[in-house]
Scaffold this motif. Structure first.
Motif, PDB file in Angstrom:
ATOM      1  N   LEU A 114       0.832  -1.198   0.000  1.00  0.00           N
ATOM      2  CA  LEU A 114       0.000   0.000   0.000  1.00  0.00           C
ATOM      3  C   LEU A 114       0.870   1.253   0.000  1.00  0.00           C
ATOM      4  O   LEU A 114       0.609   2.199  -0.752  1.00  0.00           O
ATOM      5  N   ALA A 115       1.927   1.261   0.807  1.00  0.00           N
ATOM      6  CA  ALA A 115       2.811   2.421   0.891  1.00  0.00           C
ATOM      7  C   ALA A 115       3.538   2.671  -0.433  1.00  0.00           C
ATOM      8  O   ALA A 115       3.803   3.824  -0.789  1.00  0.00           O
ATOM      9  N   ALA A 116       3.845   1.613  -1.163  1.00  0.00           N
ATOM     10  CA  ALA A 116       4.582   1.742  -2.421  1.00  0.00           C
ATOM     11  C   ALA A 116       3.669   1.949  -3.630  1.00  0.00           C
ATOM     12  O   ALA A 116       4.154   2.267  -4.716  1.00  0.00           O
ATOM     13  N   ARG A 117       2.378   1.789  -3.437  1.00  0.00           N
ATOM     14  CA  ARG A 117       1.442   1.825  -4.570  1.00  0.00           C
ATOM     15  C   ARG A 117       1.326   3.227  -5.157  1.00  0.00           C
ATOM     16  O   ARG A 117       1.095   4.191  -4.442  1.00  0.00           O
ATOM     17  N   ARG A 118       1.453   3.311  -6.454  1.00  0.00           N
ATOM     18  CA  ARG A 118       1.296   4.557  -7.191  1.00  0.00           C
ATOM     19  C   ARG A 118       0.494   4.248  -8.455  1.00  0.00           C
ATOM     20  O   ARG A 118       1.064   3.963  -9.502  1.00  0.00           O
ATOM     21  N   ARG A 119      -0.821   4.282  -8.359  1.00  0.00           N
ATOM     22  CA  ARG A 119      -1.648   3.940  -9.512  1.00  0.00           C
ATOM     23  C   ARG A 119      -1.784   5.086 -10.493  1.00  0.00           C
ATOM     24  O   ARG A 119      -2.163   4.877 -11.638  1.00  0.00           O
ATOM     25  N   GLY A 120      -1.552   6.298 -10.040  1.00  0.00           N
ATOM     26  CA  GLY A 120      -1.622   7.437 -10.947  1.00  0.00           C
ATOM     27  C   GLY A 120      -3.039   7.784 -11.369  1.00  0.00           C
ATOM     28  O   GLY A 120      -3.238   8.247 -12.494  1.00  0.00           O
ATOM     29  N   ILE A 121      -4.007   7.561 -10.494  1.00  0.00           N
ATOM     30  CA  ILE A 121      -5.386   7.937 -10.812  1.00  0.00           C
ATOM     31  C   ILE A 121      -5.551   9.393 -10.395  1.00  0.00           C
ATOM     32  O   ILE A 121      -5.652   9.702  -9.207  1.00  0.00           O
ATOM     33  N   GLY A 123      -6.718  12.768  -9.245  1.00  0.00           N
ATOM     34  CA  GLY A 123      -7.858  13.178  -8.428  1.00  0.00           C
ATOM     35  C   GLY A 123      -8.288  12.157  -7.405  1.00  0.00           C
ATOM     36  O   GLY A 123      -9.328  12.314  -6.767  1.00  0.00           O
ATOM     37  N   PHE A 124      -7.494  11.097  -7.237  1.00  0.00           N
ATOM     38  CA  PHE A 124      -7.863  10.050  -6.288  1.00  0.00           C
ATOM     39  C   PHE A 124      -6.656   9.726  -5.423  1.00  0.00           C
ATOM     40  O   PHE A 124      -5.756   9.001  -5.844  1.00  0.00           O
ATOM     41  N   PRO A 125      -6.623  10.258  -4.216  1.00  0.00           N
ATOM     42  CA  PRO A 125      -5.467   9.991  -3.357  1.00  0.00           C
ATOM     43  C   PRO A 125      -5.435   8.534  -2.907  1.00  0.00           C
ATOM     44  O   PRO A 125      -6.474   7.917  -2.677  1.00  0.00           O
ATOM     45  N   GLU A 126      -4.239   8.008  -2.811  1.00  0.00           N
ATOM     46  CA  GLU A 126      -4.080   6.636  -2.327  1.00  0.00           C
ATOM     47  C   GLU A 126      -4.412   6.592  -0.832  1.00  0.00           C
ATOM     48  O   GLU A 126      -4.002   7.470  -0.085  1.00  0.00           O
ATOM     49  N   PRO A 127      -5.154   5.583  -0.403  1.00  0.00           N
ATOM     50  CA  PRO A 127      -5.440   5.483   1.031  1.00  0.00           C
ATOM     51  C   PRO A 127      -4.181   5.104   1.803  1.00  0.00           C
ATOM     52  O   PRO A 127      -3.288   4.444   1.272  1.00  0.00           O
ATOM     53  N   ASP A 128      -4.139   5.533   3.055  1.00  0.00           N
ATOM     54  CA  ASP A 128      -3.021   5.141   3.899  1.00  0.00           C
ATOM     55  C   ASP A 128      -3.436   3.924   4.737  1.00  0.00           C
ATOM     56  O   ASP A 128      -4.569   3.457   4.677  1.00  0.00           O
ATOM     57  N   TRP A 129      -2.485   3.411   5.535  1.00  0.00           N
ATOM     58  CA  TRP A 129      -2.750   2.211   6.314  1.00  0.00           C
ATOM     59  C   TRP A 129      -3.876   2.420   7.326  1.00  0.00           C
ATOM     60  O   TRP A 129      -4.688   1.525   7.560  1.00  0.00           O
ATOM     61  N   ALA A 130      -3.957   3.621   7.892  1.00  0.00           N
ATOM     62  CA  ALA A 130      -5.029   3.916   8.856  1.00  0.00           C
ATOM     63  C   ALA A 130      -6.397   3.799   8.182  1.00  0.00           C
ATOM     64  O   ALA A 130      -7.351   3.270   8.779  1.00  0.00           O
ATOM     65  N   ALA A 131      -6.502   4.265   6.947  1.00  0.00           N
ATOM     66  CA  ALA A 131      -7.772   4.152   6.213  1.00  0.00           C
ATOM     67  C   ALA A 131      -8.118   2.687   5.946  1.00  0.00           C
ATOM     68  O   ALA A 131      -9.280   2.282   6.035  1.00  0.00           O
ATOM     69  N   VAL A 132      -7.113   1.884   5.625  1.00  0.00           N
ATOM     70  CA  VAL A 132      -7.336   0.456   5.393  1.00  0.00           C
ATOM     71  C   VAL A 132      -7.814  -0.213   6.682  1.00  0.00           C
ATOM     72  O   VAL A 132      -8.737  -1.027   6.671  1.00  0.00           O
TER      73      VAL A 132
END
Length: 179
Positions: A114-121, A123-132
């Motif tokens: 999750l920390a390394a994920r960079r989907r490049g969407i 307008g859509f921020p990647e969730p952090d571990w707390a959100a998961v």
């Protein structure tokens, strides 16, 4: 057939969905880019964009099923209401629905991915571990008694610690038993 992915962000469901879509030549309808497009269009994050994205994904999947094609829906599907949405859509088209839940059985690996994920969407921020972790607490259990047919479960659980190709082959075997 309607194939609905399920699982926490960063567990690997989009990877499996994409590989499965390629193998089946089935479109993959993903909720996250839909929600991001809404935000880029000016719909604020204070609005129910998550629900709206599921409804847009349903409309797109409905059109694909109307053409007689299978479709893969890539979404978290954490709550029974979301899962029921896909069951109802499949029932309207008289096609089977199958849920493929992707988990990552090693929390450390999941967190690192999750920390390394960079989907490049955009307008859509990647969730952090707390959100998961918050989403994990909200994830509703799957009904044990539900089955699409005699003796056939509607859900297959895949562990993303296994190779993607292994998971796709396992899923294809499960789907073959359904169709």
């Amino acid at each position: 057939m309607l194939i609905a992915m399920a699982g926490l962000p960063g567990a690997g469901k989009s990877t499996v969905a994409g590989a499965l879509g390629r193998r089946l030549a089935a479109p993959v309808v993903s909720v996250d880019p839909i929600e991001a497009a809404m935000r880029r269009a000016g719909v604020g994050p204070d609005q129910p964009t998550g629900l709206a994205a599921y409804l847009v994904a349903e409309a797109v999947a409905d059109g694909v099923l109307a053409l007689g094609q299978s479709v893969v829906v890539d979404a978290v599907n954490a709550v029974e209401a979301a899962r029921g949405q896909w069951r109802a859509l499949a029932a309207r088209h008289r096609v089977p629905v199958v849920f493929l839940e992707v988990v990552c059985s090693d929390a450390g690996v999941h967190r690192a991915r999750l920390a390394a994920r960079r989907r490049g969407i955009e307008g859509f921020p990647e969730p952090d571990w707390a959100a998961v972790e918050r989403l994990r607490a909200e994830f509703e259990p799957w009904p044990r008694e539900r089955a699409e047919g005699p003796g056939r479960p509607e859900r297959l659980v895949l562990d993303s610690l296994d190779e993607v190709e292994w998971n796709v082959s396992t899923a294809l075997g499960f789907l073959g038993a359904v169709s």
